[in-house]
Design an enzyme around this catalytic site. Structure first.
Site: not given
Length: 378
Positions: A131, A164, A255, A318
């Site tokens: 990430d 994130h 998404n 996520s």
């Protein structure tokens, strides 16, 4: 294969400053060709050596480098495969900063993680989070992070400059019972693998290097809260290697709110593809859904750790993926040695049916207690 000619070609193309270049992944069909190529490359000591511009990916017998847009490597086509080194993005939507609602977030409660803590807290299970890095100074993550790796700057710790990765880490393993929040598996150990920049984007080659690192460092789980629309054979090769090494790969579906598709790498059968639900146990409107999804988990308005010791609310597949990674850590600490295939089967068998869904009964929301019961019966 004329490896010398191949290296000369790479040198010449990298020396071309006027050409429009694109990042490519080149994979060698034969291990012997790849070994010979690396050997020759190390011997090229001239100042125009392309070595610094080439990133090696041994697990897939590949390299990443920049080539002129029109260069197809056609004359080497019998010996190498070539594909674009695509950009890939993290899977989350807008976030808002909040004052923390201390304690156990709603998603952690909804999947029934706290009910399992008397049996397992994920102790010592290693989760590689590929990430944007992690906030090492966050009070809720202080005992949950190992050193990890920064693939964008190997001399530095994988500090998060986006937020994130810290949010994902918090949901998996935050552990600050008195002042902050608690994640799904508070005693799991997260290795932040920084492959994504401050904008939340990375190249496929960075992801592959991250997977290689996770294999070498014997991670039990890899969390992949990102995706792309295009299929990459190089990325599939790395995913298969991790799967064969016994690592469980959890990937977010995307998404786009679509019914019949999910992003890569979640679409590969070697991963666990995760969709998102809301507080009502319904599929979140933004989540991809349908037959490619293996399990749904809370992903709407999820509060978790953020940069500079703060907290943010975020939505996305996520966020759902991090709940599943934490649940697998709980399961593995309780029953070590389960294979990726066994874990996927247990998760799919023990889901809680979704509300208001005409979907097949076999697809539902993550339920930690049902998982634990399923594995104890086996």
């Amino acid at each position: 294969m004329d490896t010398a000619a191949f290296i000369r070609l790479l040198q010449d193309t990298m020396a071309c400053t006027d050409a429009t270049t694109v990042k490519r992944i080149i994979r060698f069909r034969r291990a012997s060709d790849y070994r010979y190529f690396l050997q020759q490359l190390s011997q090229v000591a001239s100042s125009s050596s392309p070595q610094k511009s080439i990133r090696q990916m041994p697990s897939i017998r590949g390299i990443s480098c920049r080539l002129p847009a029109e260069e197809t490597l056609e004359r080497f086509s019998g010996r190498v495969w070539i594909e674009k080194d695509c950009k890939i993005s993290v899977h989350s939507s807008a976030q808002k900063s909040i004052i923390v609602d201390k304690g156990i977030p709603w998603g952690v409660n909804q999947i029934k993680a706290p009910q399992a803590w008397s049996t397992t807290t994920g102790h010592r299970i290693k989760v590689g989070v590929i990430d944007t890095g992690a906030d090492f100074s966050h009070p809720d993550l202080r005992h949950s992070l190992s050193r990890g790796i920064n693939l964008l700057n190997r001399s530095m710790l994988p500090h998060d400059d986006n937020g994130h990765g810290t949010h994902i880490a918090g949901t998996i393993a935050a552990a600050n019972q008195l002042q902050g929040m608690i994640g799904v598996a508070p005693r799991a150990l997260i290795s932040p693998v920084k492959a994504f920049d401050h904008n939340g984007s990375a190249f496929v080659s960075d992801i592959i290097l991250g997977i290689e690192w996770c294999i070498r460092n014997r991670m039990n789980v890899i969390n992949m809260s990102f995706g792309m629309k295009t299929r990459s054979k190089a990325l599939l090769g790395a995913v298969i290697n991790a799967h064969n090494a016994g690592i469980i790969i959890v990937a977010s579906s995307g998404n786009d709110g679509k019914r019949r598709t999910v992003d890569y790498p979640a679409r590969y059968p070697q991963t666990i593809a995760v969709g998102a639900t809301n507080k009502l146990r319904r599929v979140a409107p933004f989540s991809n859904r349908g037959a490619y999804i293996d399990v749904y988990a809370p992903g709407d308005k999820i509060v978790s750790a953020w940069l500079r010791g703060k907290y943010n609310e975020m939505s996305g597949t996520s966020m759902a993926t991090s709940h599943v990674s934490g649940a697998i850590a709980l399961l593995l600490a309780h029953k070590p040695g389960l294979t990726p295939t066994e874990i996927k089967t247990i998760i799919k068998r023990s889901v809680q049916p979704l509300r208001g869904s005409k979907a097949r009964r076999t697809i539902g929301e993550l339920d930690v207690m049902r998982m634990m019961q399923a594995v104890d019966k086996a």
